[in-house]
Design an enzyme around this catalytic site. Structure first.
Site, PDB file in Angstrom:
ATOM      1  N   ASP A  35       0.839  -1.205   0.000  1.00 34.26           N
ATOM      2  CA  ASP A  35       0.000   0.000   0.000  1.00 34.26           C
ATOM      3  C   ASP A  35       0.868   1.247   0.000  1.00 34.26           C
ATOM      4  OD1 ASP A  35      -2.754  -1.041   0.126  1.00 34.26           O
ATOM      5  OD2 ASP A  35      -2.042  -1.957   1.989  1.00 34.26           O
ATOM      6  N   HIS A  66      -0.546  -1.104  -4.656  1.00 32.03           N
ATOM      7  CA  HIS A  66      -1.824  -0.376  -4.608  1.00 32.03           C
ATOM      8  C   HIS A  66      -1.487   1.080  -4.323  1.00 32.03           C
ATOM      9  CE1 HIS A  66      -5.864   0.199  -2.231  1.00 32.03           C
ATOM     10  NE2 HIS A  66      -5.835   0.896  -3.343  1.00 32.03           N
ATOM     11  N   PHE A 143      -6.209   3.205   5.833  1.00 35.03           N
ATOM     12  CA  PHE A 143      -5.782   2.532   7.063  1.00 35.03           C
ATOM     13  C   PHE A 143      -6.187   1.062   7.057  1.00 35.03           C
ATOM     14  CE2 PHE A 143      -6.411   6.988   7.906  1.00 35.03           C
ATOM     15  CZ  PHE A 143      -5.228   7.335   8.557  1.00 35.03           C
ATOM     16  N   GLY A 144      -5.373   0.253   7.721  1.00 33.70           N
ATOM     17  CA  GLY A 144      -5.726  -1.145   7.933  1.00 33.70           C
ATOM     18  C   GLY A 144      -6.648  -1.268   9.140  1.00 33.70           C
ATOM     19  N   GLY A 145      -7.185  -2.462   9.321  1.00 29.11           N
ATOM     20  CA  GLY A 145      -7.948  -2.748  10.529  1.00 29.11           C
ATOM     21  C   GLY A 145      -9.331  -2.133  10.603  1.00 29.11           C
ATOM     22  N   ASP A 175     -10.329  -5.452  -1.169  1.00 30.03           N
ATOM     23  CA  ASP A 175      -9.327  -4.935  -0.233  1.00 30.03           C
ATOM     24  C   ASP A 175     -10.000  -4.149   0.879  1.00 30.03           C
ATOM     25  OD1 ASP A 175      -7.059  -3.941   0.983  1.00 30.03           O
ATOM     26  OD2 ASP A 175      -6.450  -2.671  -0.699  1.00 30.03           O
ATOM     27  N   GLY A 177     -10.830  -5.032   5.358  1.00 26.95           N
ATOM     28  CA  GLY A 177     -11.703  -5.727   6.297  1.00 26.95           C
ATOM     29  C   GLY A 177     -11.919  -7.201   6.005  1.00 26.95           C
ATOM     30  N   GLY A 197      -4.790  -7.610   5.447  1.00 30.20           N
ATOM     31  CA  GLY A 197      -3.677  -7.019   6.194  1.00 30.20           C
ATOM     32  C   GLY A 197      -3.669  -7.472   7.630  1.00 30.20           C
ATOM     33  N   SER A 198      -4.543  -6.878   8.440  1.00 29.99           N
ATOM     34  CA  SER A 198      -4.528  -7.187   9.871  1.00 29.99           C
ATOM     35  C   SER A 198      -4.874  -8.650  10.148  1.00 29.99           C
ATOM     36  CB  SER A 198      -5.477  -6.256  10.627  1.00 29.99           C
ATOM     37  OG  SER A 198      -6.709  -6.155   9.976  1.00 29.99           O
TER      38      SER A 198
HETATM   39  C1  DX5 Z   1      -6.284   0.231   3.096  1.00 33.40           C
HETATM   40  C2  DX5 Z   1      -5.370  -0.651   2.313  1.00 33.40           C
HETATM   41  C3  DX5 Z   1      -5.502  -2.088   2.610  1.00 33.40           C
HETATM   42  C4  DX5 Z   1      -5.222  -2.463   4.040  1.00 33.40           C
HETATM   43  C5  DX5 Z   1      -6.156  -3.566   4.385  1.00 33.40           C
HETATM   44  O1  DX5 Z   1      -6.322   1.493   2.517  1.00 33.40           O
HETATM   45  O2  DX5 Z   1      -5.579  -0.499   0.924  1.00 33.40           O
HETATM   46  O3  DX5 Z   1      -4.711  -2.880   1.732  1.00 33.40           O
HETATM   47  O4  DX5 Z   1      -3.929  -2.906   4.280  1.00 33.40           O
HETATM   48  O5  DX5 Z   1      -6.022  -3.845   5.729  1.00 33.40           O
HETATM   49  P1  DX5 Z   1      -7.092  -4.755   6.474  1.00 33.40           P
HETATM   50  O6  DX5 Z   1      -7.056  -6.096   5.835  1.00 33.40           O
HETATM   51  O7  DX5 Z   1      -6.590  -4.757   7.884  1.00 33.40           O
HETATM   52  O8  DX5 Z   1      -8.427  -4.086   6.330  1.00 33.40           O
HETATM   53 ZN    ZN Z   2      -4.512  -1.942  -0.400  1.00 31.72          ZN
END
Ligand code: DX5
Ligand code: ZN
Length: 225
Positions: A35, A66, A143-145, A175, A177, A197-198
């Site tokens: 990312d 990405h 953001f992740g998570g 991509d 959640g 991700g998370s």
């Molecule tokens: C968010 C990113 C994702 C992120 C997903 O903007 O594009 O790739 O890492 O993280 P999770 O899987 O934790 O939602």
């Molecule tokens: Zn991404």
């Protein structure tokens, strides 16, 4: 396919974290999702081309970049030339997405088009004929998570139908959640590639988390055949 997102990894130990999603016994990660954020297109800043080049040098996994950045028409090509397998740009940021796809492919990468949760798919169906992947965002990028937005699955279903009827020729990626609770509904809607991700990097054993997600999708397709 499962594409772990290194956004949730420990950035001080990137090489180790990239290796941690390789399967010890199973298949492991199919792609490595990276990312790139510029603090303008999204309210967060991550890493850029120099770091991606260092990552490419230490992995043989296909790297899926990405780009959550402004002016992708200018910046994206460098990620393709560096050897990324797939380079995804946001349709909301691109000036000329058709030309951009052609340039990415000419530089040797697959071309991906990302759409934010609130962006409709229909206006971009002609543009998507030039793309190899469609990345449907299931959280607001940045953001992740975050919590999975199930409403976006309608766009996945539309894209799946268009691919299955030969109107589009691309891979559908999701991509945001994605975890053990959400991956099955995404799979049922017709996703080909799941970014997580998370759900992967918060696990004690990231490679095992990847295998767990894949097994859920496989079990689902076995049940439906
Ligand atoms: C968010 C990113 C994702 C992120 C997903 O903007 O594009 O790739 O890492 O993280 P999770 O899987 O934790 O939602
Ligand atoms: Zn991404």
């Amino acid at each position: 396919m499962i594409a772990p997102s290194i956004l949730s990894a420990d950035f001080a130990r990137l090489a180790d974290e990239m290796a941690a999603v390789r399967g010890k016994s199973g298949r492991g990660a199919d792609w490595l999702h990276v990312d790139v954020m510029d603090a303008h297109f999204v309210p967060n800043l991550t890493l850029g081309l120099p770091v991606v080049k260092s990552m490419l040098a230490v992995t043989d996994l296909p790297v899926d970049c990405h780009l959550m950045i402004e002016k992708p028409d200018h910046w994206a090509i460098g990620y393709a030339e560096a050897g990324s397998y797939n380079v995804t740009v946001h349709v909301e940021a691109a000036d000329d997405p058709v030309m951009l796809a052609k340039n990415l492919r000419a530089a040797g990468a697959k071309a991906g088009l990302a759409i934010k949760p609130g962006t409709p798919l229909d206006p971009y169906l002609e543009v998507l004929k030039h793309y190899d992947t469609l990345l449907v965002m299931s959280v607001e990028p940045g953001f992740g998570g975050q919590t999975f937005i199930a409403d976006v699955l309608d766009k996945v279903r539309t894209a799946r139908t268009l691919v299955d009827t030969g109107h589009l020729n691309l891979m559908v990626e999701i991509d945001g959640g994605i975890n053990a609770d959400t991956i099955e509904q995404a799979a049922e809607a017709g996703v080909d590639c799941f970014v997580a991700g998370s759900a992967v990097y918060a696990a004690t054993d990231p490679a095992q988390a990847v295998e767990g997600l894949r097994r859920q999708v496989e079990a689902l397709s076995e049940r439906s055949t």
